[in-house]
Design an enzyme around this catalytic site. Sequence first.
Site, PDB file in Angstrom:
ATOM      1  N   LYS A  11       0.840  -1.221   0.000  1.00  0.00           N
ATOM      2  CA  LYS A  11       0.000   0.000   0.000  1.00  0.00           C
ATOM      3  C   LYS A  11       0.873   1.268   0.000  1.00  0.00           C
ATOM      4  O   LYS A  11       1.992   1.236  -0.481  1.00  0.00           O
ATOM      5  CB  LYS A  11      -0.980  -0.027   1.170  1.00  0.00           C
ATOM      6  CG  LYS A  11      -1.816  -1.307   1.196  1.00  0.00           C
ATOM      7  CD  LYS A  11      -3.021  -1.193   2.065  1.00  0.00           C
ATOM      8  CE  LYS A  11      -3.773  -2.521   2.055  1.00  0.00           C
ATOM      9  NZ  LYS A  11      -5.057  -2.455   2.739  1.00  0.00           N
ATOM     10  N   GLU A  99      -9.740  -0.198  -2.014  1.00  0.00           N
ATOM     11  CA  GLU A  99      -9.336   1.180  -1.718  1.00  0.00           C
ATOM     12  C   GLU A  99      -9.300   2.026  -2.992  1.00  0.00           C
ATOM     13  O   GLU A  99      -9.531   3.224  -2.952  1.00  0.00           O
ATOM     14  CB  GLU A  99      -7.984   1.173  -0.985  1.00  0.00           C
ATOM     15  CG  GLU A  99      -8.155   0.732   0.461  1.00  0.00           C
ATOM     16  CD  GLU A  99      -6.958   0.012   1.064  1.00  0.00           C
ATOM     17  OE1 GLU A  99      -5.858   0.068   0.494  1.00  0.00           O
ATOM     18  OE2 GLU A  99      -7.147  -0.638   2.117  1.00  0.00           O
ATOM     19  N   GLY A 175      -8.224  -4.258   6.879  1.00  0.00           N
ATOM     20  CA  GLY A 175      -7.741  -3.304   7.880  1.00  0.00           C
ATOM     21  C   GLY A 175      -8.556  -3.288   9.161  1.00  0.00           C
ATOM     22  O   GLY A 175      -8.497  -2.339   9.935  1.00  0.00           O
ATOM     23  N   SER A 215      -7.220  -8.700   6.596  1.00  0.00           N
ATOM     24  CA  SER A 215      -6.745  -8.990   7.962  1.00  0.00           C
ATOM     25  C   SER A 215      -6.092 -10.359   8.100  1.00  0.00           C
ATOM     26  O   SER A 215      -6.259 -11.037   9.129  1.00  0.00           O
ATOM     27  CB  SER A 215      -7.889  -8.846   8.977  1.00  0.00           C
ATOM     28  OG  SER A 215      -8.310  -7.505   9.024  1.00  0.00           O
ATOM     29  N   GLY A 236      -2.155  -7.313   3.530  1.00  0.00           N
ATOM     30  CA  GLY A 236      -1.812  -5.898   3.641  1.00  0.00           C
ATOM     31  C   GLY A 236      -0.849  -5.664   4.779  1.00  0.00           C
ATOM     32  O   GLY A 236       0.360  -5.885   4.659  1.00  0.00           O
TER      33      GLY A 236
HETATM   34  P1  PGA Z   1      -5.075  -5.974   5.429  1.00  0.00           P
HETATM   35  O1  PGA Z   1      -5.215  -5.480   3.911  1.00  0.00           O
HETATM   36  O2  PGA Z   1      -4.356  -7.284   5.399  1.00  0.00           O
HETATM   37  O3  PGA Z   1      -4.311  -4.886   6.108  1.00  0.00           O
HETATM   38  O4  PGA Z   1      -6.461  -6.112   5.968  1.00  0.00           O
HETATM   39  C1  PGA Z   1      -5.538  -6.400   2.913  1.00  0.00           C
HETATM   40  C2  PGA Z   1      -5.672  -5.720   1.586  1.00  0.00           C
HETATM   41  O5  PGA Z   1      -6.104  -4.562   1.546  1.00  0.00           O
HETATM   42  O6  PGA Z   1      -5.339  -6.291   0.547  1.00  0.00           O
END
Ligand code: PGA
Length: 267
Positions: A11, A99, A175, A215, A236
């Site tokens: 990200k 996103e 997230g 997550s 992420g």
């Molecule tokens: P996260 O993000 O593992 O922080 O939940 C996953 C993603 O957005 O691909």
Amino acid sequence: MRKRYLVGNLKMNMNSPIEAEQYLSVLRRESQGKTWPRTEIVIAPPFVHLDRFSKKLPPDIRLGAQNVFSEKEGAYTGEISVAMLRGEKVSFVVVGHSERRRYAGETDEIVSQKVRAALKGGLSPILCIGETVEERKKSMTVDVIRQQVLAAFHDISPLQAEKIVVAYEPRWAIGSDLTPSPEDILQVRVVIVRAIAELYSLPVAEKVSLLYGGSVKTALLDQVCFRAQMDGVLVGRESLFPSELVRMADALESYEPPRHGSKEPEA
Ligand code: PGA
């Protein structure tokens, strides 16, 4: 044997070249002497770090990008083309991440254009799909997922379709530290396979790799990947820790699916 996938989406992190260098040096140290022949490991850093990553990633790890534009070149301020990514030795590109859908207004139509452009230019798209919490509460998950799959695979040949990696990422799980049950993921898995089979055939649908994202942590791999019969995960936050990434790669690599017809171990 089906290929397993571990995709790290860094990200908009690593604000300085120093941070990126530190990450790479820890990752190289953690992965020293390791190979993952059954697992495709992909890391997608911010665009500005692609060159650095392409030169310094450990040899067994492939380079991904977090986004791409659908046009070949020209007056598209701020955009990055497929050819530019290829020039940086990128092999995979994340398309339609929630996103991007949320903050950059990417619609199913835009996502489908990007998937087509990526395939045409020789990049493997990692197509992200997933329902919002409202859609889930209204029991719309099946319809939303089906629609997103049908839209993204629009106008794509069966041979190209097999190269798409689909990542099911429920938006409420990204997230958030919330995760769906293996049964919930399995149910969506069936919906995705059926939608692709509707467009092509079951054999084609079965060749498409399916990942779970949202997550993900090493300790959750059994729940969100193995028991859910997914081919891998899109990660992420945890991918910002090279040691965790390597731990996940090892777990994916060494996982042995239960043999057909064999009994589940008793609790
Ligand atoms: P996260 O993000 O593992 O922080 O939940 C996953 C993603 O957005 O691909």
